[in-house]
Design a protein around this motif. Structure first.
Motif, PDB file in Angstrom:
ATOM      1  N   GLN A  69     -32.587 -22.762   6.880  1.00  0.00           N
ATOM      2  CA  GLN A  69     -33.809 -23.458   7.317  1.00  0.00           C
ATOM      3  C   GLN A  69     -34.051 -24.660   6.397  1.00  0.00           C
ATOM      4  O   GLN A  69     -34.519 -25.708   6.851  1.00  0.00           O
ATOM      5  CB  GLN A  69     -35.043 -22.543   7.271  1.00  0.00           C
ATOM      6  N   HIS A  70     -33.778 -24.478   5.135  1.00  0.00           N
ATOM      7  CA  HIS A  70     -34.029 -25.534   4.147  1.00  0.00           C
ATOM      8  C   HIS A  70     -32.721 -26.196   3.733  1.00  0.00           C
ATOM      9  O   HIS A  70     -31.762 -25.542   3.315  1.00  0.00           O
ATOM     10  CB  HIS A  70     -34.774 -24.951   2.927  1.00  0.00           C
ATOM     11  N   ALA A  71     -32.732 -27.518   3.847  1.00  0.00           N
ATOM     12  CA  ALA A  71     -31.494 -28.308   3.791  1.00  0.00           C
ATOM     13  C   ALA A  71     -30.685 -28.111   2.517  1.00  0.00           C
ATOM     14  O   ALA A  71     -29.467 -27.959   2.553  1.00  0.00           O
ATOM     15  CB  ALA A  71     -31.849 -29.789   3.968  1.00  0.00           C
ATOM     16  N   ARG A  72     -31.387 -28.123   1.369  1.00  0.00           N
ATOM     17  CA  ARG A  72     -30.683 -28.062   0.075  1.00  0.00           C
ATOM     18  C   ARG A  72     -30.166 -26.661  -0.239  1.00  0.00           C
ATOM     19  O   ARG A  72     -29.482 -26.479  -1.247  1.00  0.00           O
ATOM     20  CB  ARG A  72     -31.607 -28.546  -1.034  1.00  0.00           C
ATOM     21  N   GLU A  73     -30.497 -25.677   0.567  1.00  0.00           N
ATOM     22  CA  GLU A  73     -30.143 -24.289   0.282  1.00  0.00           C
ATOM     23  C   GLU A  73     -28.797 -23.942   0.918  1.00  0.00           C
ATOM     24  O   GLU A  73     -28.658 -23.027   1.723  1.00  0.00           O
ATOM     25  CB  GLU A  73     -31.294 -23.377   0.720  1.00  0.00           C
ATOM     26  N   HIS A  74     -27.773 -24.674   0.486  1.00  0.00           N
ATOM     27  CA  HIS A  74     -26.442 -24.628   1.104  1.00  0.00           C
ATOM     28  C   HIS A  74     -25.742 -23.280   0.924  1.00  0.00           C
ATOM     29  O   HIS A  74     -24.891 -22.910   1.754  1.00  0.00           O
ATOM     30  CB  HIS A  74     -25.559 -25.737   0.505  1.00  0.00           C
ATOM     31  N   TRP A 129     -33.093 -32.582  -0.547  1.00  0.00           N
ATOM     32  CA  TRP A 129     -33.864 -32.547   0.702  1.00  0.00           C
ATOM     33  C   TRP A 129     -34.159 -31.107   1.121  1.00  0.00           C
ATOM     34  O   TRP A 129     -33.350 -30.227   0.903  1.00  0.00           O
ATOM     35  CB  TRP A 129     -33.101 -33.314   1.800  1.00  0.00           C
ATOM     36  N   ARG A 130     -35.279 -30.888   1.724  1.00  0.00           N
ATOM     37  CA  ARG A 130     -35.711 -29.536   2.127  1.00  0.00           C
ATOM     38  C   ARG A 130     -35.934 -29.447   3.639  1.00  0.00           C
ATOM     39  O   ARG A 130     -35.516 -28.477   4.287  1.00  0.00           O
ATOM     40  CB  ARG A 130     -37.014 -29.188   1.408  1.00  0.00           C
ATOM     41  N   LYS A 131     -36.624 -30.432   4.207  1.00  0.00           N
ATOM     42  CA  LYS A 131     -37.187 -30.319   5.561  1.00  0.00           C
ATOM     43  C   LYS A 131     -36.139 -30.659   6.643  1.00  0.00           C
ATOM     44  O   LYS A 131     -34.969 -30.867   6.356  1.00  0.00           O
ATOM     45  CB  LYS A 131     -38.408 -31.242   5.672  1.00  0.00           C
ATOM     46  N   PHE A 204     -32.193 -16.139   5.305  1.00  0.00           N
ATOM     47  CA  PHE A 204     -31.658 -16.415   3.974  1.00  0.00           C
ATOM     48  C   PHE A 204     -32.100 -17.779   3.447  1.00  0.00           C
ATOM     49  O   PHE A 204     -32.039 -18.788   4.164  1.00  0.00           O
ATOM     50  CB  PHE A 204     -30.123 -16.339   4.003  1.00  0.00           C
ATOM     51  N   HIS A 205     -32.546 -17.758   2.205  1.00  0.00           N
ATOM     52  CA  HIS A 205     -32.984 -18.941   1.454  1.00  0.00           C
ATOM     53  C   HIS A 205     -32.363 -18.897   0.066  1.00  0.00           C
ATOM     54  O   HIS A 205     -31.767 -17.901  -0.342  1.00  0.00           O
ATOM     55  CB  HIS A 205     -34.507 -18.944   1.304  1.00  0.00           C
ATOM     56  N   THR A 206     -32.512 -19.969  -0.658  1.00  0.00           N
ATOM     57  CA  THR A 206     -32.346 -19.940  -2.118  1.00  0.00           C
ATOM     58  C   THR A 206     -33.562 -20.646  -2.700  1.00  0.00           C
ATOM     59  O   THR A 206     -34.204 -21.453  -1.976  1.00  0.00           O
ATOM     60  CB  THR A 206     -31.073 -20.687  -2.580  1.00  0.00           C
ATOM     61  N   TYR A 207     -33.935 -20.454  -3.963  1.00  0.00           N
ATOM     62  CA  TYR A 207     -33.376 -19.443  -4.851  1.00  0.00           C
ATOM     63  C   TYR A 207     -34.501 -18.620  -5.473  1.00  0.00           C
ATOM     64  O   TYR A 207     -35.682 -18.905  -5.221  1.00  0.00           O
ATOM     65  CB  TYR A 207     -32.548 -20.138  -5.944  1.00  0.00           C
TER      66      TYR A 207
HETATM   67 ZN    ZN Z   1     -35.978 -22.014   1.551  1.00  0.00          ZN
END
Ligand code: ZN
Ligand code: 3K0
Length: 326
Positions: A69-74, A129-131, A204-207
């Motif tokens: 969902q969040h861009a930087r959370e590769h 980036w997040r969004k 799933f997200h980080t961190y």
């Molecule tokens: Zn996230």
């Protein structure tokens, strides 16, 4: 693309290619469907994993895994690719995996926000980036935080922002982000005969290494739509999963109040036992924050194998974890 040192991470094209290779390798277990498009027109896919020749799908509880969902959370995309590989390669070898793929339908949405992910790496240097990458009318700021855009108590409680430049901008209305509407429509499509077939989920997200469960919109453990039994089942399975991966289990509002999150909608609107996993590194961020080195990928995705199996095994009746049938 990713910086050369991190070339082990999969950009969108390489992730999709890897998935197509898995589909070709495990045709009796896996199939892919395009469930919609991102703002910039990239396919958002769902991979269905089950032993198609076992009992009809109708009898099988379904479990949903969503990623990125969040861009930087590769790292969360790597988590999706790991699950596909593990399910495909272990079917017929590992008893628990085999039993689960014979008796469950697993849906993996490996990349909810492909536009944001590509933007984050487009210059070869991480942008943080997040969004998503959707423009906002009357503003130079782009992006909606998809995890504040779900249609349950949207913008209710100070858990998101109404400012377009904010990292937690909730969008112009619930499901205003095309990526959220695509995934929400997919989940709604799994209501068969008036019953939601998806019983459990992990986003799933980080961190920070956390296992989170709803509600995020209120500090209260119980609320309309969350009985004590519901909460106790969430906590029992959540704590068991956290014991297996060393993450910290807690209600998501213990972290901070969020409104319009995927978990609140999945549970509040669809009665899916939905968790959020915050992956490596821990809350200190030591280990690279949103950008851990590629050297940790294999260890940190495998770290969630047991938790995923536990959720699958509980998914037919989450209340069994508290000795109830309900
Ligand atoms: Zn996230
Ligand atoms: N991955 S993250 O953005 O740092 N944390 C998530 C936590 C999600 C939640 O609390 O439900 C978020 O704020 O959307």
């Amino acid at each position: 693309d990713f910086p050369p040192a991190d070339s082990k991470y999969h950009n969108y094209a390489r992730a999709m290619a890897e998935i197509d290779a898995d589909l070709a390798a495990y045709p009796s277990l896996m199939s892919k469907q395009v469930i919609g498009k991102s703002y910039e027109g990239r396919d958002i896919i769902a991979v269905k994993v089950t032993n198609g020749s076992a009992t009809t799908d109708a009898a099988k509880p379904e479990v949903l895994f969503t990623h990125h969902q969040h861009a930087r959370e590769h790292l969360t995309v790597e988590m999706a690719l790991y699950l596909l590989k593990e399910f495909g390669s272990q079917y017929g070898k590992d008893a628990r995996v085999t039993k689960m793929l014979d008796s469950r339908v697993v849906w993996i949405v490996p990349d909810v926000n492909p536009d944001g992910g590509e933007y984050d790496i487009a210059t070869g240097t991480y942008r943080g980036w997040r969004k998503n990458r959707q423009p906002n009318a009357g503003s130079n700021s782009r992006g909606t935080d998809t995890n504040r855009n779900w249609d349950y108590k949207w913008g209710c409680c100070g858990g998101s922002s109404g400012s377009t430049g904010s990292e937690t901008y909730r969008g112009s209305g619930p499901e205003s982000a095309p990526e959220v509407k695509v995934v929400a429509d997919f989940v709604r499509s799994r209501v068969v005969g008036g019953k939601q077939q998806i019983k459990a989920a992990i986003d799933f997200h980080t961190y920070s290494e956390l296992v989170l469960w709803p509600f995020g919109w209120t500090y209260d453990d119980t609320a309309p739509g969350m009985t004590q039994d519901d909460r106790d089942a969430f906590a029992a399975v959540g704590k068991s999963m956290a014991a297996s991966n060393g993450y910290t289990p807690e209600q998501s509002s213990d972290l901070y109040i969020t409104d319009g999150s995927i978990d609140d909608w999945l549970w509040g609107n669809q009665k899916v036992f939905a968790y959020t996993f915050e992956m490596y590194p821990d809350a200190s961020g030591a280990g690279g924050g949103f950008y851990p080195p590629a050297s940790v990928i294999d260890r940190e995705v495998a770290r969630n194998r047991e938790a995923v199996l536990q959720l699958l095994e509980n998914a037919d009746c989450m209340y069994r974890s508290i000795g109830k049938e309900q």
